[in-house]
Design an enzyme around this catalytic site. Structure first.
Site, PDB file in Angstrom:
ATOM      1  N   ARG A 164     -26.107  10.057  -7.223  1.00  0.00           N
ATOM      2  CA  ARG A 164     -26.649   9.435  -8.436  1.00  0.00           C
ATOM      3  C   ARG A 164     -27.140   8.043  -8.073  1.00  0.00           C
ATOM      4  O   ARG A 164     -26.359   7.173  -7.688  1.00  0.00           O
ATOM      5  CB  ARG A 164     -25.559   9.358  -9.515  1.00  0.00           C
ATOM      6  CG  ARG A 164     -26.045   8.817 -10.857  1.00  0.00           C
ATOM      7  CD  ARG A 164     -24.913   8.867 -11.872  1.00  0.00           C
ATOM      8  NE  ARG A 164     -25.378   8.461 -13.198  1.00  0.00           N
ATOM      9  CZ  ARG A 164     -25.441   7.207 -13.619  1.00  0.00           C
ATOM     10  NH1 ARG A 164     -25.071   6.222 -12.807  1.00  0.00           N
ATOM     11  NH2 ARG A 164     -25.872   6.910 -14.826  1.00  0.00           N
ATOM     12  N   SER A 187     -25.756  18.413 -18.637  1.00  0.00           N
ATOM     13  CA  SER A 187     -24.888  17.603 -19.488  1.00  0.00           C
ATOM     14  C   SER A 187     -24.953  18.135 -20.907  1.00  0.00           C
ATOM     15  O   SER A 187     -26.042  18.261 -21.480  1.00  0.00           O
ATOM     16  CB  SER A 187     -25.343  16.139 -19.476  1.00  0.00           C
ATOM     17  OG  SER A 187     -25.136  15.557 -18.207  1.00  0.00           O
ATOM     18  N   LYS A 247     -19.936   4.799 -18.145  1.00  0.00           N
ATOM     19  CA  LYS A 247     -20.776   4.946 -19.339  1.00  0.00           C
ATOM     20  C   LYS A 247     -19.926   4.625 -20.568  1.00  0.00           C
ATOM     21  O   LYS A 247     -19.472   5.526 -21.271  1.00  0.00           O
ATOM     22  CB  LYS A 247     -21.344   6.366 -19.412  1.00  0.00           C
ATOM     23  CG  LYS A 247     -22.352   6.674 -18.327  1.00  0.00           C
ATOM     24  CD  LYS A 247     -23.047   8.006 -18.570  1.00  0.00           C
ATOM     25  CE  LYS A 247     -24.139   8.263 -17.548  1.00  0.00           C
ATOM     26  NZ  LYS A 247     -24.874   9.527 -17.814  1.00  0.00           N
TER      27      LYS A 247
END
Length: 206
Positions: free
Chosen positions: A39, A108, A138
């Site tokens: 990522r 997701s 997050k």
């Protein structure tokens, strides 16, 4: 058929230089991560290609799966095992068409079993729910109830939990039915990344 994700699914921290990233990834893989997701939101195409190629190599050496976050083109270019897509990262069916029937295409699904049904219908090979716990990566992520994993199991889905997972709480999501736990900080923020990975991976063998 795409392989199933099971056990510890380590997700690399964003914006880390090459040497540190490769060292961290190697430690997590040595500690027992069964899959690694790359990522990086930098937008630096040269850097992303360079890092992804080396991470794929490390995964091959350890027998782990290598997944690219949100970039189907990069996954196809380097021969990754698959891609993970968020809500705004492009269509699942298009990714499946480009990467092939044996590729992993993860989706997701946040806190929604309806999104999971739609993702599976479009060709997703696993669905991810989270944040199952408050997440430093997050902090504004929606909270996902653990009951989603029983609902996903009823659909026959390969289900991944993400968000705030540590060695202390991983047992809760595994007991709820998660096949894999996707972890960033719980592995890569540890003083000893290999030991943290080993502990989390060991939760699946208790």
């Amino acid at each position: 058929m795409p392989p199933r994700l099971e056990g510890l699914y380590a997700v690399t921290p964003d914006g880390v230089d090459d040497a540190r990233l490769f060292s961290l990834a190697a430690a997590a893989l040595e500690g027992g991560a069964r899959a690694l997701q790359y990522r990086d939101k930098s937008g630096d195409a040269e850097r992303r290609l360079r890092q992804a190629v080396e991470l794929r190599r490390l995964c091959r050496l350890s027998g782990a799966l290598f997944i690219v976050n949100d970039d189907v083109g990069l996954a196809a270019r380097i021969g990754a095992d698959g891609v993970h897509l968020g809500r705004d990262d492009g269509g699942i069916a298009a990714a499946r068409g480009r990467l092939g029937a044996d590729a992993i295409v993860g989706a997701s699904c946040y806190d929604s079993i309806a999104l999971a049904r739609a993702a599976l219908a479009a060709g997703a090979s696993y669905v991810a729910f989270g944040a199952v716990f408050p997440s430093r990566t997050k902090p504004d992520a929606v909270a996902a109830p653990l009951s989603l994993f029983a609902e996903a199991a009823a659909l026959g889905a390969n289900a991944v939990a993400i968000g705030g997972i540590t060695a202390d709480n991983a047992g809760q999501v595994i007991a709820a039915g998660a096949d894999a736990v996707a972890v960033v900080g719980g592995v890569f923020d540890a003083d000893d990344v290999g030991a943290a990975a080993r502990t989390l991976a060991g939760r699946f063998r208790v």
